[in-house]
Design an enzyme around this catalytic site. Structure first.
Site, short mmCIF file in Angstrom:
data_model
loop_
_atom_site.label_atom_id
_atom_site.label_comp_id
_atom_site.label_asym_id
_atom_site.label_seq_id
_atom_site.Cartn_x
_atom_site.Cartn_y
_atom_site.Cartn_z
N LEU A 17 -18.52 78.33 -24.60
CA LEU A 17 -18.35 79.59 -25.62
C LEU A 17 -19.67 80.57 -25.15
O LEU A 17 -20.73 80.09 -25.35
CB LEU A 17 -18.14 79.05 -26.87
CG LEU A 17 -18.23 80.09 -28.01
CD1 LEU A 17 -17.03 81.18 -27.94
CD2 LEU A 17 -18.39 79.36 -29.40
N GLN A 84 -17.10 74.27 -24.47
CA GLN A 84 -15.68 74.62 -24.14
C GLN A 84 -15.16 74.56 -22.56
O GLN A 84 -14.09 74.66 -22.47
CB GLN A 84 -15.32 75.99 -24.75
CG GLN A 84 -13.81 76.54 -24.70
CD GLN A 84 -13.43 77.87 -25.24
OE1 GLN A 84 -14.55 78.54 -25.86
NE2 GLN A 84 -12.18 78.07 -25.61
N ASP A 220 -38.33 76.12 -29.67
CA ASP A 220 -36.99 76.77 -29.04
C ASP A 220 -36.12 76.90 -30.38
O ASP A 220 -35.38 75.97 -31.07
CB ASP A 220 -36.27 75.35 -28.17
CG ASP A 220 -35.21 75.93 -27.52
OD1 ASP A 220 -34.90 77.11 -27.46
OD2 ASP A 220 -34.20 75.08 -27.16
N ASP A 265 -29.76 72.04 -25.07
CA ASP A 265 -30.58 71.23 -23.90
C ASP A 265 -29.56 70.73 -22.77
O ASP A 265 -30.26 70.16 -21.82
CB ASP A 265 -31.40 69.84 -24.82
CG ASP A 265 -32.18 70.16 -25.75
OD1 ASP A 265 -32.83 71.51 -25.58
OD2 ASP A 265 -32.65 69.46 -26.49
N ASP A 279 -34.46 64.99 -19.76
CA ASP A 279 -34.26 65.37 -18.48
C ASP A 279 -32.92 65.93 -17.92
O ASP A 279 -32.13 65.22 -17.21
CB ASP A 279 -34.76 64.52 -17.39
CG ASP A 279 -34.86 64.83 -15.95
OD1 ASP A 279 -34.83 66.04 -15.80
OD2 ASP A 279 -34.84 63.99 -15.05
#
Length: 296
Positions: A17, A84, A220, A265, A279
């Site tokens: 999305l 999505q 973030d 992430d 990672d």
């Protein structure tokens, strides 16, 4: 040094999305596409509508796959879909399995998103809240289209209501009735690893205090958003990445469902600011090798 063993078929990356290839040069698959290419993999991020039903996006994906097969001379492709994009990839594989070697769901809402359900409850169809929410989503999607620098082509259609319905638990249940390939038969289980010659895989993460709220995620913004979104969950409370539940993400062979990753992430966003010890790029490299070992 031995050369990296690469996949037999190209890797096609399908965004979720409000997804894109690159916005003013900034990649959706941050550090992932470039690293895989540096190891010798053929990688093709694709452009589909950033705001529409999964079936509509799936038809757009099929057009792009057909063009890639002609362009590369490959017989098939490996689809990797985020969010999505997983449903989009599943649709393409169900419709043209002869074109698809594998489908990999990365944090895909394969049984719907509780966040989408919450949005539907807060902004019921026909209300001023729904109209405002739809306007905001369409405006964002239009800006993505204007700033998209990763592909050329016609303007893609947008439909906020169809998108929301496609991601809700009820909407995905209808989708799954039509396209059940790779789905688990029991909640929290694994699905068939191969259906009609197509291999199915999935992985996802969960918000984990002490990990996903540390490291780069301290700086973030999307991580904070995911932690707020997680408060809308009831069935998988404490077992989600902020947008998709742990068990809802299951498809085919479950590689892992508790990596310390929020929803963004999973694709190494934003600018590689991820949680402590995460990672995401390594997961994609490992999976590329997995597909290569399977002869895909």
């Amino acid at each position: 040094m031995l050369a990296e063993r690469t996949t037999r078929y190209p890797l096609v990356l399908v965004p979720g999305l409000l997804g894109f290839i690159r916005l003013l040069g900034y990649p959706y698959w941050y550090g992932i596409e470039s690293k895989l290419r540096s190891l010798g993999f053929q990688v093709y991020p694709v452009r589909v509508s950033p705001l529409h039903a999964s079936e509509v996006r799936g038809e757009q994906l099929l057009e792009r796959i057909q063009a890639l097969l002609l362009e590369t001379g490959a017989d098939k492709v490996n689809l990797i879909g985020h969010s999505q994009g997983a449903l989009t990839a599943r649709y393409a594989a169900a419709k043209r399995p002869e074109w698809i070697a594998s489908v990999t769901s990365v944090s895909g809402p394969n049984h719907g998103s509780e966040l989408a359900d919450y949005c539907q409850r807060q902004a019921p169809v026909g209300t001023w809240r729904e109209r405002l929410f739809a306007w905001a989503m369409r405006s964002t999607a239009r800006w993505i289209g204007w700033l998209e620098s990763g592909a050329i082509g016609p303007t893609l259609p947008l439909d906020a209501r169809a998108c929301g319905e496609s991601l809700s638990t009820a909407g995905v249940a209808l989708f799954n009735h039509r396209y059940p390939q790779g789905l688990p038969e029991v909640w929290g289980g694994e699905g068939a690893e191969e259906v009609a010659g197509v291999r199915y895989y999935s992985w996802s993460g969960t918000l984990q205090p002490g990990l996903t709220n540390r490291g780069g995620n301290l700086f973030d913004g999307p991580n904070l958003a995911c932690r707020l979104f997680a408060q809308t969950f009831t069935r998988e409370i404490g077992q989600c990445d902020g947008m998709v539940g742990r068990f809802s993400s299951h498809l085919g062979k479950v590689i892992g469902d508790q990596y310390p990753l929020d929803h963004f992430d999973s694709i190494n966003q934003t600018f590689g600011l991820v949680g402590k010890g995460a990672d995401p790029v390594g997961l994609f490299i490992e999976h590329g090798r997995r597909l290569a070992e399977a002869g895909l």
